[in-house]
Write a protein that holds these residues in place. Structure first.
Motif, PDB file in Angstrom:
ATOM      1  N   THR A   1      -2.937  -0.907  -3.758  1.00 46.08           N
ATOM      2  CA  THR A   1      -3.660   0.359  -3.686  1.00 46.08           C
ATOM      3  C   THR A   1      -2.710   1.536  -3.433  1.00 46.08           C
ATOM      4  O   THR A   1      -1.721   1.396  -2.728  1.00 46.08           O
ATOM      5  N   SER A   2      -3.052   2.670  -4.011  1.00 44.12           N
ATOM      6  CA  SER A   2      -2.347   3.948  -3.803  1.00 44.12           C
ATOM      7  C   SER A   2      -0.906   3.941  -4.283  1.00 44.12           C
ATOM      8  O   SER A   2      -0.031   4.541  -3.674  1.00 44.12           O
TER       9      SER A   2
ATOM     10  N   TYR B   1       0.831  -1.206   0.000  1.00 40.11           N
ATOM     11  CA  TYR B   1       0.000   0.000   0.000  1.00 40.11           C
ATOM     12  C   TYR B   1       0.862   1.251   0.000  1.00 40.11           C
ATOM     13  O   TYR B   1       1.716   1.438   0.866  1.00 40.11           O
ATOM     14  N   SER B   2       0.642   2.096  -0.981  1.00 35.13           N
ATOM     15  CA  SER B   2       1.283   3.403  -1.063  1.00 35.13           C
ATOM     16  C   SER B   2       2.810   3.306  -0.911  1.00 35.13           C
ATOM     17  O   SER B   2       3.398   3.929  -0.043  1.00 35.13           O
TER      18      SER B   2
END
Length: 133
Positions: A81-82, A53-54
């Protein structure tokens, strides 16, 4: 489950073969880190859920991860995600995911904050949000 604070820790957790859920949250390792993770993922058979994530993964990192997914059908859930991988990066991952996972098998891929059950279609991302076409 192990939450990692570096690429080294993530790769070590995957190489150890004991962890099923491996999570990296807001670690800016970018494409270089994603490529290292992809190399380990290709050989790993224990990780069932991977969350990146990110982590500032862009197109080159997405390509490396997509390549790793071809050789690893044990991964059941992948959340990226991100990450600024773009439409092409999302398409690459989705194309490999859909070719290597069986429909209705409980496999999930996520981008843009939405979980998607495996479908025999390509996952497209637009304006930073995922949608099935």
């Amino acid at each position: 489950m192990v939450v990692c604070d570096s690429v080294d820790a993530l790769c070590e957790a995957m190489v150890g073969g004991k962890e099923e859920d491996v999570i990296a949250w807001e670690l800016p390792f970018g494409d270089a880190g994603a490529t290292r993770i992809a190399e380990v993922l290709q050989e790993n058979r224990s990780v069932k859920k991977l969350v990146l994530y990110s982590c500032n993964i862009e197109k080159a990192g997405a390509t490396a991860l997509a390549h790793a997914l071809r050789g690893n059908s044990e991964l059941r859930s992948f959340d990226y995600t991100s990450n600024p991988i773009g439409v092409e990066g999302s398409r690459e991952i989705a194309a490999v995911w859909n070719k290597t996972r069986t429909s209705g098998s409980g496999h999930h891929v996520s981008s843009g904050g939405k979980w998607h059950d495996h479908e025999p279609t390509i996952f497209h991302a637009t304006a930073g949000e995922g949608r099935q076409k």
